[in-house]
Scaffold this motif. Structure first.
Motif, short mmCIF file in Angstrom:
data_model
loop_
_atom_site.label_atom_id
_atom_site.label_comp_id
_atom_site.label_asym_id
_atom_site.label_seq_id
_atom_site.Cartn_x
_atom_site.Cartn_y
_atom_site.Cartn_z
N THR A 10 0.85 -1.28 0.14
CA THR A 10 0.02 -0.02 -0.02
C THR A 10 0.90 1.18 0.04
N TYR A 11 1.80 1.37 0.79
CA TYR A 11 3.06 2.36 0.72
C TYR A 11 3.35 2.73 -0.48
N ASP A 12 3.84 1.74 -1.29
CA ASP A 12 4.22 1.80 -2.72
C ASP A 12 3.31 2.50 -3.57
N GLY A 68 7.60 2.85 1.71
CA GLY A 68 7.32 3.23 0.37
C GLY A 68 8.22 3.75 -0.74
N LYS A 69 8.01 3.11 -1.89
CA LYS A 69 8.90 3.63 -2.84
C LYS A 69 8.13 3.93 -4.08
N VAL A 70 8.37 4.67 -5.05
CA VAL A 70 7.52 4.86 -6.26
C VAL A 70 8.02 3.62 -7.30
N ILE A 71 6.94 3.11 -7.80
CA ILE A 71 7.10 2.16 -8.66
C ILE A 71 7.26 2.55 -10.25
N LYS A 72 8.66 2.83 -10.21
CA LYS A 72 9.09 3.51 -11.28
C LYS A 72 8.55 2.85 -12.75
N THR A 87 3.40 6.15 -5.29
CA THR A 87 3.32 6.43 -6.82
C THR A 87 2.09 7.27 -7.31
N VAL A 88 0.91 7.16 -6.52
CA VAL A 88 -0.01 8.06 -6.79
C VAL A 88 0.43 9.31 -6.46
N LEU A 89 1.16 9.80 -5.55
CA LEU A 89 1.60 10.97 -4.97
C LEU A 89 2.52 11.67 -6.45
N ASN A 90 3.69 10.75 -6.66
CA ASN A 90 4.48 10.84 -7.77
C ASN A 90 3.82 11.67 -8.85
N GLN A 91 2.65 10.84 -9.57
CA GLN A 91 1.92 11.28 -10.59
C GLN A 91 1.29 12.67 -10.36
N LEU A 92 1.01 13.07 -8.85
CA LEU A 92 0.49 14.55 -8.81
C LEU A 92 1.63 15.45 -8.79
#
Length: 487
Positions: free
Chosen positions: A445-447, A479-483, A451-456
């Motif tokens: 869930t953290y990831d 959490g980490k962004v799923i690049k 990732t959602v925040l990254n897109q924003l």
């Protein structure tokens, strides 16, 4: 005037104004359910509008999130995850090797494997698998970015839903939508920046914990809209109350609130209440049009399934979500639920009779979600609208009660579409029976939140709020962004 008598006065006055406070009269208490923040954080926002638009950390690929929570947890083994080996081994005990490293302390214990009865087919250039329960969504195979190695903590609905929405296992943490509103403010000061939609007569499981602001100032909490033709109560003025009288009363309440807030600087409820009064006043002009889809074309209504009894309630929610997205609402949380379904089939929680349960619920959501994607794409909105199909966990390949499936937090599927994600891409996988995610590909869930925040345009590591001397962030310490999912 004592604290308690003054609070009573404010509440009664608000009701006397025709229920102008969004928070007080909407289900779940709206923004009135407050949290306490420390003095330093409050001082940082003192004297300015906490909902003013704010710049992201970097260029955003999405400006709106439509968060589709499939309440009750569908079996993705029966929707997206074709497992020929499960069909082959149906009726036999699960080999112990598939259970290594997990604790199966869910309700029914580990019983014999149960195969899906669905017909499967690959779709689009991506070749994504869909069962015959999702014929309309399958047409959008190349628009979706699948996460087939989702994992979470806990195997009870309440805990896992809380984690899905807030990243926490206990009440008190801000939900993802609250973090988004805190970080970016509002893009339309006439509407809430964070709206929750549901199609049950009662609130979703957990109520306000699904959209609370936690330790963030209470003004960042989500605003739930009821299902049906009148999602927002008391928008009209009471009879014989002139607009000038209403405005004068609100100005008086604001002055009283501001005076009282000066003596209690750590109580964010007063600020949230004041903002909700003024927002409700502005919403009287804009909200009725925003949630009214009566003037949408017949073709659009049909696209969302409003012409069929079983798809109409959920289709209305998604059409309303699109209208809110058009008008700048940043985070729209849509919780699936029953229409007039009774008993164990109220949501996707199919511990028994999965054929009947999932047959109904897939019918409820398939056409409306496909319609949403098609509509967003036709309007050029899918590029900057991130649609997230998600659940609290998945379901097991073994049976419960002979014809149902138990909870599975170790490996299941979610997906995203639009908002700068890699369309037609699949990340991760589960084992041959769909029990556990492949090692190294797990997405917690953290990831997903990161990732959602990254897109924003938000870096989850830099999105900080000081609370009780601790630097808090939306993904806790994980959490980490799923690049690989980012286009």
């Amino acid at each position: 005037m004592s604290n308690s008598s003054r609070r009573d006065f404010l509440i009664k006055t608000g009701y006397g104004l025709g229920g102008l406070t969004v928070s007080g009269l909407l289900p779940g208490g709206g923004v009135i359910a407050s949290a306490l923040a420390d003095d330093a954080a409050l001082a940082a926002i003192a004297g300015e509008n906490p909902l003013a638009p704010k710049a992201p950390h970097f260029a955003a690929k999405a400006k709106t999130v439509i968060w589709l929570h499939m309440a009750g947890a569908p079996s993705t083994l029966d929707l997206y995850d074709y497992k020929p080996e499960l069909v082959k081994r149906a009726g036999t005990p699960i080999p112990a090797s598939f259970l290594q490293g997990i604790k199966t302390s869910t309700q029914g214990g580990v019983t014999k494997l149960i195969a899906t009865k669905r017909t499967w087919k690959q779709h689009g250039q991506s070749g994504a698998w869909f069962s015959d329960w999702l014929p309309n969504l399958a047409e959008h195979a190349d628009d979706l970015a699948f996460i087939k190695s989702s994992v979470t903590v806990g195997a009870t609905h309440d805990i896992s839903i809380m984690k899905l929405n807030s990243g926490g296992l206990n009440p008190g943490r801000p939900t993802l939508g609250a973090w988004v509103q805190y970080a970016l403010g509002s893009a339309n000061h006439n509407l809430p920046a964070y709206v929750v939609l549901y199609n049950d007569k009662r609130e979703p499981r957990g109520g306000v914990t699904n959209w609370e602001s936690g330790f963030l100032p209470a003004v960042y909490q989500g605003t739930p809209f009821r299902p049906g033709d009148s999602p927002i109560l008391h928008l009209q003025n009471p009879q014989y109350v002139a607009d000038s009288e209403k405005r004068n009363a609100l100005d008086l309440l604001r002055r009283l609130n501001e005076s009282h807030a000066g003596r209690y600087p750590t109580d964010t409820e007063l600020q949230a209440r004041t903002e909700s009064y003024d927002l409700a006043y502005r919403m009287q002009e804009t909200a009725p049009e925003a949630v009214d889809f009566s003037k949408e074309s017949d073709a659009t209504k049909k696209l969302y399934g409003l012409d069929e009894e079983i798809t109409k309630p959920y289709g209305e929610l998604l059409l309303r979500a699109r209208r809110l997205a058009e008008r700048g609402v940043r985070f729209i949380q849509v919780v699936s639920g029953p229409t007039d379904i009774k008993g164990d089939s109220r949501d996707w929680d199919a511990h028994q009779n999965i054929e009947e349960n999932h047959g109904k619920h897939s019918k409820i959501v398939d056409k409306p979600i496909a319609g949403l994607l098609k509509d967003l794409k036709a309007k050029g909105m899918l590029e900057d609208t991130l649609v997230v199909w998600t659940s609290e966990f998945g379901r097991t390949p073994w049976s419960e009660s002979g014809d149902g499936r138990d909870h599975n937090p170790w490996g299941y599927t979610q997906w995203m579409a639009g908002g700068g994600v890699k369309a037609g891409y699949t990340h991760g996988s589960t084992d041959e029976l769909g029990v556990q995610s492949a090692k190294g590909s797990e997405v917690d869930t953290y990831d997903l939140h990161a990732t959602v925040l990254n897109q924003l345009g938000l870096d989850h590591l830099k999105l900080i709020y000081k609370y009780q001397g601790r630097s808090e962030r939306p993904t806790v310490v994980y959490g980490k962004v799923i690049k690989e999912l980012v286009a």
